[in-house]
Design an enzyme around this catalytic site. Structure first.
Site, short mmCIF file in Angstrom:
data_model
loop_
_atom_site.label_atom_id
_atom_site.label_comp_id
_atom_site.label_asym_id
_atom_site.label_seq_id
_atom_site.Cartn_x
_atom_site.Cartn_y
_atom_site.Cartn_z
CG ASP A 12 -2.00 0.96 1.25
OD1 ASP A 12 -2.24 1.37 0.13
OD2 ASP A 12 -2.69 0.88 2.13
CG ASN A 60 -7.70 -2.45 -6.08
OD1 ASN A 60 -6.64 -3.19 -5.87
ND2 ASN A 60 -7.86 -1.46 -5.31
NE ARG A 181 -8.31 0.43 5.56
CZ ARG A 181 -7.78 1.67 5.48
NH1 ARG A 181 -7.82 2.41 6.46
NH2 ARG A 181 -7.06 2.21 4.39
C1 FPP Z 1 -1.95 0.10 -3.19
O1 FPP Z 1 -1.60 1.56 -3.37
C2 FPP Z 1 -1.60 -0.40 -4.46
C3 FPP Z 1 -2.15 -1.14 -5.33
C4 FPP Z 1 -3.64 -1.17 -5.40
C5 FPP Z 1 -1.77 -1.76 -6.48
C6 FPP Z 1 -0.60 -2.77 -6.31
C7 FPP Z 1 0.37 -2.89 -7.40
C8 FPP Z 1 1.61 -2.73 -7.45
C9 FPP Z 1 2.73 -2.84 -6.09
C10 FPP Z 1 2.29 -2.90 -8.62
C11 FPP Z 1 2.44 -3.55 -9.46
C12 FPP Z 1 1.96 -4.96 -9.49
C13 FPP Z 1 2.40 -6.24 -10.10
C14 FPP Z 1 2.24 -7.55 -9.69
C15 FPP Z 1 3.45 -5.88 -11.31
P1 FPP Z 1 -2.49 2.85 -3.43
O2 FPP Z 1 -2.58 3.00 -4.91
O3 FPP Z 1 -3.79 2.43 -2.75
O4 FPP Z 1 -1.71 3.87 -2.62
P2 FPP Z 1 -2.47 4.90 -2.04
O5 FPP Z 1 -3.11 4.29 -0.88
O6 FPP Z 1 -1.22 5.88 -1.31
O7 FPP Z 1 -3.39 5.60 -3.02
#
Ligand code: FPP
Length: 227
Positions: A12, A60, A181
């Site tokens: 995250d 998502n 969480r």
């Molecule tokens: C959460 O950060 C992250 C995600 C919803 C996506 C996870 C993806 C990756 C780590 C990159 C690519 C994965 C692969 C398998 C190549 P957020 O966007 O919710 O961050 P925020 O809470 O700061 O907005």
């Protein structure tokens, strides 16, 4: 150091990492994908056997279309790279319903699973379109569809119908970015897991950070409900 067998990571903070730098959120996901590569290598090196990574939740899809499509592109190129794992004795599989993904991606996912099916020294479980509740609903439906008498249903049977099977229960769940969480991640599997929360944003999480989490885990006394 006591090494957990199964570690789950909620990656995250990509969006906030990008915002802090005045970059678009998608830049955070790109940096996050780089972190993922490094952390997978380090997890293997230190002897973790199962690594579950929360890459995309069932919720998502509600993000802006441009963000979802960047994530799909990142998954696509990551899956090409993951072919490098094949033949090295590592297994990769996907937790979640693959059907909503573009066909091109789905085919890559299925090929990787097929090609690495008999491997298993180190196991990467990519949780994509994954949700713990969805996983449990599916498990129960499968069991019911088999005509199982209700009295025969037990925890062991449910465990065998989860996407993560045959991975054992999670020992350690790590969540980055200061959020505390579970967010529908490995709900069943984390019944007795230790939780480790860090303020570090996912793109800044590195080998050292993973080792710090394992060290903290080593110090915890796990009793599994006993004394
Ligand atoms: C959460 O950060 C992250 C995600 C919803 C996506 C996870 C993806 C990756 C780590 C990159 C690519 C994965 C692969 C398998 C190549 P957020 O966007 O919710 O961050 P925020 O809470 O700061 O907005």
């Amino acid at each position: 150091m006591k090494i957990p067998v199964h570690v789950g990571i909620i990656m995250d903070g990509n969006g906030r990492w990008a915002k802090l730098r005045g970059l678009p959120r998608t830049a955070g996901h790109k940096a996050g994908a780089e972190t993922l590569r490094r952390v997978v290598k380090e997890a293997k090196r230190i002897g973790i056997q199962y690594l579950s990574l929360y890459a995309f939740s069932t919720e998502n899809w509600s993000r802006p279309e441009s963000e979802v499509s960047t994530l799909m592109k990142l998954f696509d190129s990551y899956l090409d790279e993951a072919k490098g794992f094949v033949g090295e004795g590592d297994r990769i599989w996907f937790a979640g319903d693959k059907s909503p993904f573009p066909e091109r991606l789905r085919t890559k996912m299925e090929c990787l699973e097929q090609d690495t099916r008999d491997c298993g020294g180190f196991n990467i479980i990519l949780c994509m379109n994954y949700g713990g509740r969805d996983e449990l609903v599916r498990a129960v439906r499968e069991i019911a569809a088999q005509g199982t008498p209700p009295g025969d249903i037990d925890a062991d049977m449910i465990g065998k119908h989860l996407f993560t099977y045959p991975a054992p229960d999670a020992d350690l769940i790590i969540r980055t970015s200061g959020e505390m969480r579970l967010s529908n991640f490995l709900m069943w599997q984390s019944a007795y897991a230790e939780f480790y929360f860090t303020d570090t944003l996912w793109p800044d999480f590195d080998e050292k950070a993973l080792n710090a989490a394992i060290e903290e885990y080593s110090k915890r006394g796990r009793r599994f409900g006993g004394i």
